[in-house]
Enzyme design. Structure first.
Site, PDB file in Angstrom:
ATOM      1  N   ASN A   7       0.861  -1.196   0.000  1.00 59.97           N
ATOM      2  CA  ASN A   7       0.000   0.000   0.000  1.00 59.97           C
ATOM      3  C   ASN A   7       0.895   1.243   0.000  1.00 59.97           C
ATOM      4  OD1 ASN A   7      -1.401   2.289   1.148  1.00 59.97           O
ATOM      5  ND2 ASN A   7      -3.084   0.906   1.629  1.00 59.97           N
ATOM      6  N   HIS A  10       0.994   6.203   1.875  1.00 58.86           N
ATOM      7  CA  HIS A  10       1.796   7.108   2.701  1.00 58.86           C
ATOM      8  C   HIS A  10       2.839   7.871   1.895  1.00 58.86           C
ATOM      9  CE1 HIS A  10      -0.199   6.285   6.389  1.00 58.86           C
ATOM     10  NE2 HIS A  10      -0.135   5.012   6.146  1.00 58.86           N
ATOM     11  N   ARG A  18       2.748  18.995   1.331  1.00 60.68           N
ATOM     12  CA  ARG A  18       3.147  20.259   0.721  1.00 60.68           C
ATOM     13  C   ARG A  18       2.328  20.609  -0.519  1.00 60.68           C
ATOM     14  NH1 ARG A  18       8.166  22.385   2.458  1.00 60.68           N
ATOM     15  NH2 ARG A  18       8.025  22.123   4.700  1.00 60.68           N
ATOM     16  N   HIS A  43      -5.622   3.643  -1.728  1.00 64.76           N
ATOM     17  CA  HIS A  43      -6.957   3.984  -1.221  1.00 64.76           C
ATOM     18  C   HIS A  43      -7.301   5.377  -1.733  1.00 64.76           C
ATOM     19  CE1 HIS A  43      -9.678   4.393   2.626  1.00 64.76           C
ATOM     20  NE2 HIS A  43     -10.338   4.651   1.510  1.00 64.76           N
ATOM     21  N   ARG A  45      -9.475   8.107  -1.288  1.00 60.67           N
ATOM     22  CA  ARG A  45     -10.460   8.532  -0.285  1.00 60.67           C
ATOM     23  C   ARG A  45     -11.334   9.637  -0.841  1.00 60.67           C
ATOM     24  NH1 ARG A  45      -8.815   6.724   5.222  1.00 60.67           N
ATOM     25  NH2 ARG A  45     -10.635   7.859   5.905  1.00 60.67           N
ATOM     26  N   ARG A  49      -7.233  12.908   0.499  1.00 65.09           N
ATOM     27  CA  ARG A  49      -6.179  13.429   1.386  1.00 65.09           C
ATOM     28  C   ARG A  49      -4.789  12.929   0.982  1.00 65.09           C
ATOM     29  NH1 ARG A  49      -7.410  10.249   6.963  1.00 65.09           N
ATOM     30  NH2 ARG A  49      -9.417  11.253   6.650  1.00 65.09           N
ATOM     31  N   HIS A  50      -4.721  11.782   0.303  1.00 67.22           N
ATOM     32  CA  HIS A  50      -3.383  11.332  -0.134  1.00 67.22           C
ATOM     33  C   HIS A  50      -3.394  10.957  -1.617  1.00 67.22           C
ATOM     34  CE1 HIS A  50      -5.229   7.582   1.129  1.00 67.22           C
ATOM     35  NE2 HIS A  50      -4.926   7.706   2.408  1.00 67.22           N
ATOM     36  N   GLU A  70      -8.608   0.433  -3.123  1.00 68.09           N
ATOM     37  CA  GLU A  70      -9.410   0.493  -1.892  1.00 68.09           C
ATOM     38  C   GLU A  70     -10.305   1.700  -1.970  1.00 68.09           C
ATOM     39  OE1 GLU A  70      -7.784   0.965   2.059  1.00 68.09           O
ATOM     40  OE2 GLU A  70      -6.358  -0.601   1.529  1.00 68.09           O
ATOM     41  N   THR A 101      -8.104   3.877   8.183  1.00 63.88           N
ATOM     42  CA  THR A 101      -9.286   3.025   8.316  1.00 63.88           C
ATOM     43  C   THR A 101      -9.303   2.415   9.718  1.00 63.88           C
ATOM     44  OG1 THR A 101      -8.886   2.479   6.022  1.00 63.88           O
ATOM     45  CG2 THR A 101     -10.585   1.218   7.134  1.00 63.88           C
ATOM     46  N   GLU A 151     -10.999  -9.173   3.073  1.00 60.51           N
ATOM     47  CA  GLU A 151      -9.707  -8.819   3.666  1.00 60.51           C
ATOM     48  C   GLU A 151      -9.943  -8.724   5.159  1.00 60.51           C
ATOM     49  OE1 GLU A 151      -7.326  -5.621   1.975  1.00 60.51           O
ATOM     50  OE2 GLU A 151      -6.463  -5.216   3.958  1.00 60.51           O
ATOM     51  N   HIS A 190      -3.654  -4.394   7.747  1.00 66.10           N
ATOM     52  CA  HIS A 190      -3.772  -3.244   8.641  1.00 66.10           C
ATOM     53  C   HIS A 190      -2.903  -3.445   9.877  1.00 66.10           C
ATOM     54  CE1 HIS A 190      -5.677   0.660   9.182  1.00 66.10           C
ATOM     55  NE2 HIS A 190      -5.408   0.459  10.446  1.00 66.10           N
ATOM     56  N   GLY A 212       1.274  -1.296   4.342  1.00 63.72           N
ATOM     57  CA  GLY A 212       1.670   0.022   3.868  1.00 63.72           C
ATOM     58  C   GLY A 212       2.605   0.761   4.797  1.00 63.72           C
ATOM     59  N   HIS A 213       2.092   1.195   5.942  1.00 65.48           N
ATOM     60  CA  HIS A 213       2.817   2.130   6.790  1.00 65.48           C
ATOM     61  C   HIS A 213       4.203   1.633   7.173  1.00 65.48           C
ATOM     62  CE1 HIS A 213       3.893   4.277  10.508  1.00 65.48           C
ATOM     63  NE2 HIS A 213       3.350   5.298   9.869  1.00 65.48           N
TER      64      HIS A 213
END
Ligand code: PXP
Length: 249
Positions: A7, A10, A18, A43, A45, A49-50, A70, A101, A151, A190, A212-213
């Site tokens: 994922n 991030h 920025r 994802h 959203r 936001r990303h 996603e 999430t 999932e 997750h 991901g993270h």
């Protein structure tokens, strides 16, 4: 043996901090593939936001493994998915105020609506996965809605301490077996990290872990390709001895 979906949300988070053009998640996805990613997950959203619409369009053209989109089960997102044709859609709950999430989709309370949305995607050749907590009632609802995949939400497992982790792992093992007995195929994700991924990767019937993270965080130290390589090696060759609990001896 489970495969690894990476994922890359991030990476887009850093860019959006920025509102600029770098780092660009599109070429980073190619680096993740070079590191051994079996698929790329983003994802999109509602609040953008990303990941941005442009990322999804470009990733559709450039990803050579599989693209898992996603998204929330909204009409806007369904029409984007039908246009972009990802290799899989994973439906997730979405709340604007959440950082990430926060839990699984409540499939049982929205069976009728989800059944229609799932069939519109699956009839167009896009398999649908539902992100759910490892609970019997939710899995039964996923089967009733005719989703092909689930999932399993591993967040509670990931956040639990050493004492509770075996019980949370047991829930994931049981849910995987139950989902498969319903004819559902099983992914999970997750909160998975280099430290906690191996027991989940050992679960019989687990097909793909979406992470991901932790990978993006590690990539700051070792580069994305290497971070993916290290995670994929844990997912594909997990240690099978118990990893929980106390210090050895
Ligand atoms: N799976 C789903 C459905 C998610 O929403 C997320 C987070 O975006 C992940 C997997 C990956 O979680 P993490 O970033 O904690 O590895």
């Amino acid at each position: 043996m489970a495969s690894l979906g990476v994922n890359i949300d991030h990476i887009a988070n850093v860019r959006q901090a920025r509102r600029t053009v770098e780092p660009d998640p599109v070429p980073m996805a190619l680096l993740a593939e070079l590191g051994g990613a079996d698929g790329i997950t983003v994802h999109l959203r509602e609040d953008r936001r990303h990941i941005q619409d442009r990322d999804v369009d470009l990733l559709r053209q450039t990803v050579r493994t599989r693209l898992n989109l996603e998204m929330a089960a909204t009409d806007e997102m369904i029409s984007i998915a039908l246009r972009v044709q990802p290799d899989m859609v994973t439906l997730v709950p979405e709340r604007r105020e959440e950082v990430s999430t926060e839990g699984g989709l409540d499939v049982s309370s929205q069976r009728a609506d989800l059944t229609i949305k799932i069939s519109s995607l699956q009839d167009a050749g896009i398999p649908v996965s539902l992100f759910v907590d490892p609970e019997k009632g939710q899995l039964q609802a996923c089967r009733d809605c005719k989703a092909r995949w689930v999932e399993l939400h591993t967040g509670t497992y990931a956040e639990s301490n050493w004492t509770d982790q075996p019980a949370e792992l047991a829930r994931l093992i049981e849910a995987t077996a139950l989902a498969r007995s319903f004819g559902l195929r099983v992914n999970a994700g997750h909160g998975l990290t280099y430290q906690n991924v191996e027991p989940v990767a050992c679960i019989d019937g687990m097909e793909e872990l979406n992470i991901g993270h932790s990978i993006v965080a590690r990539s700051l130290a070792v580069g994305l390709q290497q971070a993916v390589r290290e995670m994929r090696s844990l997912v594909q060759n997990p240690r099978r001895e118990p990893l929980f609990g106390s210090y050895p001896g």
